[in-house]
Scaffold this active site. Structure first.
Site, mmCIF file in Angstrom:
data_model
loop_
_atom_site.group_PDB
_atom_site.id
_atom_site.type_symbol
_atom_site.label_atom_id
_atom_site.label_comp_id
_atom_site.label_asym_id
_atom_site.label_seq_id
_atom_site.Cartn_x
_atom_site.Cartn_y
_atom_site.Cartn_z
ATOM 1 N N TYR A 161 6.433 -8.082 13.085
ATOM 2 C CA TYR A 161 7.423 -7.137 12.542
ATOM 3 C C TYR A 161 6.950 -5.682 12.637
ATOM 4 C CZ TYR A 161 4.955 -7.796 8.028
ATOM 5 O OH TYR A 161 4.018 -7.874 7.029
ATOM 6 N N LYS A 172 1.935 -1.355 9.785
ATOM 7 C CA LYS A 172 1.592 -2.086 11.015
ATOM 8 C C LYS A 172 2.200 -1.384 12.233
ATOM 9 C CE LYS A 172 -0.567 -5.865 9.357
ATOM 10 N NZ LYS A 172 -1.977 -6.184 9.617
HETATM 11 C C1 HXC Z 1 5.176 -5.026 -6.401
HETATM 12 C C2 HXC Z 1 2.902 -4.661 -6.513
HETATM 13 C C3 HXC Z 1 2.656 -6.019 -6.196
HETATM 14 C C4 HXC Z 1 3.788 -6.874 -5.996
HETATM 15 C C5 HXC Z 1 0.763 -5.018 -6.437
HETATM 16 N N1 HXC Z 1 1.690 -4.088 -6.649
HETATM 17 N N2 HXC Z 1 1.310 -6.214 -6.157
HETATM 18 N N3 HXC Z 1 4.134 -4.161 -6.600
HETATM 19 N N4 HXC Z 1 5.004 -6.337 -6.098
HETATM 20 N N5 HXC Z 1 3.632 -8.171 -5.698
HETATM 21 C C6 HXC Z 1 1.478 -2.678 -7.011
HETATM 22 C C7 HXC Z 1 0.813 -2.567 -8.365
HETATM 23 O O1 HXC Z 1 1.761 -2.631 -9.409
HETATM 24 C C8 HXC Z 1 0.160 -1.186 -8.275
HETATM 25 O O2 HXC Z 1 1.103 -0.149 -8.464
HETATM 26 C C9 HXC Z 1 -0.244 -1.115 -6.815
HETATM 27 O O3 HXC Z 1 0.540 -2.091 -6.112
HETATM 28 C C10 HXC Z 1 -1.704 -1.463 -6.640
HETATM 29 O O4 HXC Z 1 -1.931 -2.727 -7.219
HETATM 30 P P1 HXC Z 1 -3.384 -3.290 -7.475
HETATM 31 O O5 HXC Z 1 -3.298 -4.713 -7.907
HETATM 32 O O6 HXC Z 1 -4.169 -2.342 -8.339
HETATM 33 O O7 HXC Z 1 -3.983 -3.158 -6.016
HETATM 34 P P2 HXC Z 1 -5.214 -3.801 -5.374
HETATM 35 O O8 HXC Z 1 -6.034 -4.583 -6.356
HETATM 36 O O9 HXC Z 1 -5.873 -2.714 -4.653
HETATM 37 O O10 HXC Z 1 -4.563 -4.869 -4.377
HETATM 38 C C11 HXC Z 1 -3.972 -4.501 -3.147
HETATM 39 C C12 HXC Z 1 -2.782 -5.392 -2.793
HETATM 40 C C13 HXC Z 1 -3.146 -6.874 -2.874
HETATM 41 C C14 HXC Z 1 -2.329 -5.011 -1.390
HETATM 42 C C15 HXC Z 1 -1.660 -5.114 -3.790
HETATM 43 O O11 HXC Z 1 -2.019 -7.679 -2.546
HETATM 44 C C16 HXC Z 1 -4.304 -7.263 -1.998
HETATM 45 O O12 HXC Z 1 -5.455 -7.040 -2.382
HETATM 46 N N6 HXC Z 1 -4.084 -7.857 -0.829
HETATM 47 C C17 HXC Z 1 -5.149 -8.201 0.125
HETATM 48 C C18 HXC Z 1 -4.931 -9.494 0.794
HETATM 49 C C19 HXC Z 1 -3.589 -9.672 1.458
HETATM 50 O O13 HXC Z 1 -2.599 -9.052 1.029
HETATM 51 N N7 HXC Z 1 -3.504 -10.540 2.428
HETATM 52 C C20 HXC Z 1 -2.280 -10.840 3.111
HETATM 53 C C21 HXC Z 1 -2.188 -10.024 4.313
HETATM 54 S S1 HXC Z 1 -1.047 -10.747 5.434
HETATM 55 P P3 HXC Z 1 1.272 0.628 -9.887
HETATM 56 O O14 HXC Z 1 2.339 1.631 -9.646
HETATM 57 O O15 HXC Z 1 1.657 -0.434 -10.875
HETATM 58 O O16 HXC Z 1 -0.059 1.242 -10.190
HETATM 59 C C22 HXC Z 1 -0.445 -9.496 6.367
HETATM 60 C C23 HXC Z 1 0.361 -9.842 7.606
HETATM 61 C C24 HXC Z 1 1.610 -10.510 7.291
HETATM 62 O O17 HXC Z 1 -0.649 -8.391 6.126
HETATM 63 C C25 HXC Z 1 2.174 -11.296 8.432
HETATM 64 C C26 HXC Z 1 3.020 -12.436 7.957
HETATM 65 C C27 HXC Z 1 3.636 -13.223 9.038
#
Ligand code: HXC
Length: 280
Positions: free
Chosen positions: A148, A163
């Site tokens: 995407y 991306k």
């Molecule tokens: C809405 C959200 C949220 C959610 C977090 N936030 N999760 N908002 N819905 N589900 C908001 C929080 O409220 C906060 O904003 C801000 O994002 C930061 O949140 P934190 O938890 O403090 O962030 P952090 O601990 O740094 O985590 C980062 C993250 C997390 C991106 C939110 O998901 C993560 O660590 N992900 C890493 C692993 C990952 O995502 N893997 C999958 C990748 S797959 P506020 O305003 O409240 O402060 C990929 C390809 C996809 O990328 C392809 C598919 C086919």
């Protein structure tokens, strides 16, 4: 499929290498002879992965670094150079993502994803690229994007925007840094089951539908992605530069073509309908 020493004498840095696809990539690079450095935010998980991948510790370096922080990435790159003498391959794999209705996103939520994916890729590319240029031996940069990146996708707006940026960065730098012998390519995976992606993006209610969208009728297997990565950074692919290779079982193409959905009908029924239309 590959010679055991295909990447012997090369050093590969995989961001987000402690888990998921990054771990699978690191494992495969080790299997083909490379020295591997992995980074991530969770020190314990990194150390455990490093121990599992290479109990001797001789060819693995694990170091905590949040790719959102340029200072941490700089320190990481320096540590890898000091330990292994240089970096030949950078895999920008670290990513962040979640499903959300865009009107419910906070600016900080947008930042959390974009800074990890786009800024993080830039930070690692800058820190490692400068060292590759200074060393004068060229190198490879491989960016993990997703399909995407060019179609866009509902409910993952920060990730899609980031991306797309990484894909543009890939193509731009492929041209700019070719003069230094640095190739820059990308891989666009479709769905590959990993804990990180599945827990955030694939609730059980949508898994069957997601799978049904894939013409090959299955999700990806992480070693398949790793094999493609090994090929792309190997000498077998020395003329491939600025390319983005899709590995998704045909998923994104199938989502587009007007008549692609017909493949879901039984083939005999379909052929009979075609004959009827033709008047036979
Ligand atoms: C809405 C959200 C949220 C959610 C977090 N936030 N999760 N908002 N819905 N589900 C908001 C929080 O409220 C906060 O904003 C801000 O994002 C930061 O949140 P934190 O938890 O403090 O962030 P952090 O601990 O740094 O985590 C980062 C993250 C997390 C991106 C939110 O998901 C993560 O660590 N992900 C890493 C692993 C990952 O995502 N893997 C999958 C990748 S797959 P506020 O305003 O409240 O402060 C990929 C390809 C996809 O990328 C392809 C598919 C086919």
């Amino acid at each position: 499929m590959f010679q055991a020493d295909l990447l012997g004498q090369r050093t590969v840095l995989v961001t987000g290498g402690g888990s998921g696809l990054g771990r699978a990539l690191a494992k495969r690079f080790l299997e083909v002879g490379a020295r591997v450095a992995i980074c991530g935010r969770n020190e314990e998980r990194l150390a455990a992965t490093a121990r599992e991948l290479d109990p001797s510790g001789e060819r693995v370096l694990a170091r905590r670094a949040d790719v959102r922080e340029f200072g941490e990435v700089e320190a990481l790159a320096q540590a890898v150079v000091e330990r292994f003498g240089g970096i030949d391959v950078l895999v920008n794999n670290a990513a962040g993502n979640f499903l959300a209705a865009t009107e419910e996103l906070s600016p900080n939520g947008f930042n959390a994803v974009v800074q990890t994916v786009l800024h993080g890729t830039f930070h690692a590319t800058l820190a490692v690229g400068r060292r590759m240029i200074e060393r004068g031996r060229g190198g490879d940069i491989l960016n993990i994007v997703t399909t995407y990146a060019w179609t866009g996708s509902a409910f993952v707006v920060p990730s899609a925007a980031a991306k797309a940026g990484v894909l543009a960065l890939t193509r731009s730098l492929a041209v700019e840094w070719a003069a230094y012998g640095i190739r820059v390519n990308a891989i666009a995976p479709g769905p590959f089951p990993t804990e990180g992606a599945w827990s955030r993006l694939m609730p059980p209610e949508i898994e069957a539908e997601a799978r049904a969208r894939i013409p090959l009728d299955r999700f990806g297997d992480p070693p398949e992605l790793a094999n493609l990565a090994v090929f792309l950074v190997s000498d077998a692919a020395r003329f491939i530069n600025g390319e983005c290779v899709t590995i998704d079982g045909g998923e994104w193409l199938a989502s587009g073509g007007l008549f692609n959905r017909l493949t879901r009908m039984p083939r005999a029924q379909l052929k009979s309908m075609f004959r009827r239309l033709r008047g036979r």
